[in-house]
Scaffold this motif. Structure first.
Motif, PDB file in Angstrom:
ATOM      1  N   GLU A 226       0.827  -1.211   0.000  1.00 24.22           N
ATOM      2  CA  GLU A 226       0.000   0.000   0.000  1.00 24.22           C
ATOM      3  C   GLU A 226       0.859   1.259   0.000  1.00 24.22           C
ATOM      4  O   GLU A 226       0.502   2.266  -0.617  1.00 24.22           O
ATOM      5  N   SER A 227       2.042   1.205   0.650  1.00 22.40           N
ATOM      6  CA  SER A 227       2.939   2.354   0.696  1.00 22.40           C
ATOM      7  C   SER A 227       3.470   2.718  -0.684  1.00 22.40           C
ATOM      8  O   SER A 227       3.952   3.834  -0.895  1.00 22.40           O
ATOM      9  N   GLN A 228       3.389   1.780  -1.645  1.00 18.73           N
ATOM     10  CA  GLN A 228       3.837   2.032  -3.018  1.00 18.73           C
ATOM     11  C   GLN A 228       2.657   2.191  -3.983  1.00 18.73           C
ATOM     12  O   GLN A 228       2.839   2.172  -5.194  1.00 18.73           O
ATOM     13  N   GLY A 229       1.466   2.313  -3.444  1.00 17.01           N
ATOM     14  CA  GLY A 229       0.293   2.508  -4.276  1.00 17.01           C
ATOM     15  C   GLY A 229      -0.482   1.237  -4.585  1.00 17.01           C
ATOM     16  O   GLY A 229      -1.441   1.276  -5.365  1.00 17.01           O
ATOM     17  N   GLY A 230      -0.084   0.101  -3.996  1.00 18.60           N
ATOM     18  CA  GLY A 230      -0.758  -1.163  -4.243  1.00 18.60           C
ATOM     19  C   GLY A 230      -1.831  -1.467  -3.217  1.00 18.60           C
ATOM     20  O   GLY A 230      -2.211  -0.618  -2.394  1.00 18.60           O
ATOM     21  N   HIS A 231      -2.314  -2.714  -3.241  1.00 14.82           N
ATOM     22  CA  HIS A 231      -3.421  -3.123  -2.370  1.00 14.82           C
ATOM     23  C   HIS A 231      -2.989  -3.944  -1.147  1.00 14.82           C
ATOM     24  O   HIS A 231      -3.835  -4.293  -0.323  1.00 14.82           O
ATOM     25  N   ILE A 232      -1.704  -4.264  -1.028  1.00 19.43           N
ATOM     26  CA  ILE A 232      -1.243  -5.097   0.082  1.00 19.43           C
ATOM     27  C   ILE A 232      -0.932  -4.223   1.289  1.00 19.43           C
ATOM     28  O   ILE A 232      -0.092  -3.327   1.221  1.00 19.43           O
ATOM     29  N   ARG A 233      -1.609  -4.506   2.393  1.00 13.74           N
ATOM     30  CA  ARG A 233      -1.370  -3.770   3.632  1.00 13.74           C
ATOM     31  C   ARG A 233      -0.468  -4.584   4.556  1.00 13.74           C
ATOM     32  O   ARG A 233      -0.531  -5.812   4.591  1.00 13.74           O
ATOM     33  N   VAL A 234       0.363  -3.899   5.329  1.00 17.76           N
ATOM     34  CA  VAL A 234       1.146  -4.568   6.356  1.00 17.76           C
ATOM     35  C   VAL A 234       0.205  -5.329   7.282  1.00 17.76           C
ATOM     36  O   VAL A 234      -0.810  -4.797   7.741  1.00 17.76           O
TER      37      VAL A 234
END
Length: 364
Positions: A226-234
């Motif tokens: 998500e930090s790079q604009g994607g959908h995967i959250r930590v």
């Protein structure tokens, strides 16, 4: 709050913030890491640790027993509740007697009913191997092969023998912490069938990172953090459907038995590949856990003893779920056009336990 009470609270706050840069990202060399950080170091940036194999991410504290389950912070769990839209409950657990004959020469499930008072009261007893059926691989399950170390410097002597520490890397730590958060499903089996990429889940079909990205794009997902604009959250929990459960129910009892009783060298299952790009993605996405529907999660057999299990479990402290029943969940996700959901799982509270049945439930 009194001035005296504020001093330790301020000290904890300053110590925690010293481990992060100004953006809230975790600084690699500042140990222990803060699980509430907004982002974390890539695999290539992991700090070398004393008395640890290369690539070890034993970063959450010297006595840590949770690994990446630390990422399931109260704030992330609370945020994941927003995934609940309809309240529909979807259990993900296969029957305890499935598979009828487990692979790897594991014991079959045994169920007996005991009469307490004739015609009035009964108990029952189970005999089972926690590595068959819908399961979690705990940190005692597989260590780092070259150094014979398990997560966070544990060794086999901590588990068995006269000097065993019955609590180190035990599954009961997961039970006492709890597992709940956001899951994200990649339905690779459906993607493969709709794109004429046919394979048998009882073969060693390896799912590459390129194929997972294509599957995700087909579902409308971006596999970047998500930090790079994607959908995967930590702290997300990754689910990959490779088709094992659907194929299992298509086979006759004799075919199931034959598939499970192949020699260890001939056992084959579809699963994720072990290529460097996929391994880096699994690490750098900071999943709290990974889950599949096959008996091995990774493609099997493993060439050159390069098991992904040793990276996930021993080096990174990332739980592995295997043989989860993703059939109804996959159908519901397709119908909704949404691939994220709220998951809860209750591992068995067994001090000294190696693994556990998952007791897992999704709420949509």
């Amino acid at each position: 709050m009194s001035a005296t009470a504020r001093i330790p609270a301020i000290s904890r706050h300053l110590s925690q913030n010293a481990n992060e840069d100004s953006s809230g990202a975790q600084a690699p060399n500042q140990l222990p890491w803060n699980p509430s950080s907004s982002s974390f170091p890539a695999l290539k940036d992991l700090p070398p640790l004393p008395n640890a194999p290369a690539g070890a991410a034993w970063v959450w504290g010297e006595d840590d027993q949770l690994g990446r389950l630390n990422l399931l912070t109260p704030a992330r769990v609370k945020a994941s509740v927003a995934e609940i839209k309809t309240g529909e409950i979807i259990p993900l657990n296969l029957p305890l007697n499935m598979p009828e004959k487990p692979a790897f020469e594991r014991e079959t499930f045994q169920h007996n009913i005991k009469t307490l008072w004739e015609d009035v009261a009964f108990d029952d007893t189970y005999s089972l191997n926690t590595q068959s059926g819908t399961q979690w691989d705990g940190f005692r399950h597989v260590g780092h092969f070259e150094t014979k170390t398990f997560y966070n410097r544990a060794t086999a002597k901590d588990f068995i023998g006269a000097d065993a520490n019955t609590h180190r890397c035990s599954i009961h730590h997961w039970a006492n912490h709890g597992i709940a958060g956001r899951g994200i499903l990649l339905d690779y089996w459906h993607y493969a069938k709709t794109h004429n990429k046919l394979y048998d889940p009882n073969t060693s079909h390896a799912i590459s990172f390129a194929e997972l990205k294509a599957c995700a794009a087909f579902q409308g997902l971006d596999l970047r953090p998500e930090s790079q604009g994607g959908h995967i959250r930590v702290g997300d929990m990754l689910f990959i459907r490779s088709g094992f459960v659907e194929r299992y129910y298509e086979l006759s009892s004799a075919e199931r038995y034959a598939a499970a009783t192949r020699s260890h060298d001939n056992l084959c299952f579809a699963g994720v590949a072990r290529e460097p790009q996929l391994r880096e993605w699994l690490h750098d996405s900071y999943f709290a856990a990974v889950v599949g529907d096959s008996p091995t999660f990774e493609a099997w057999p493993v060439p050159e003893n390069d098991h992904l299990h040793q990276s996930l479990l021993a080096l990174w402290g990332c739980p592995i779920g295997e043989m989860w029943n993703l059939e109804v969940l996959a159908r519901k996700c397709r119908e909704r056009g949404s691939w994220t959901f709220f998951l809860t799982s209750a591992p068995a509270n067994v001090p000294g336990g190696v693994g556990s049945h998952a007791n897992a439930t999704v709420i949509l």
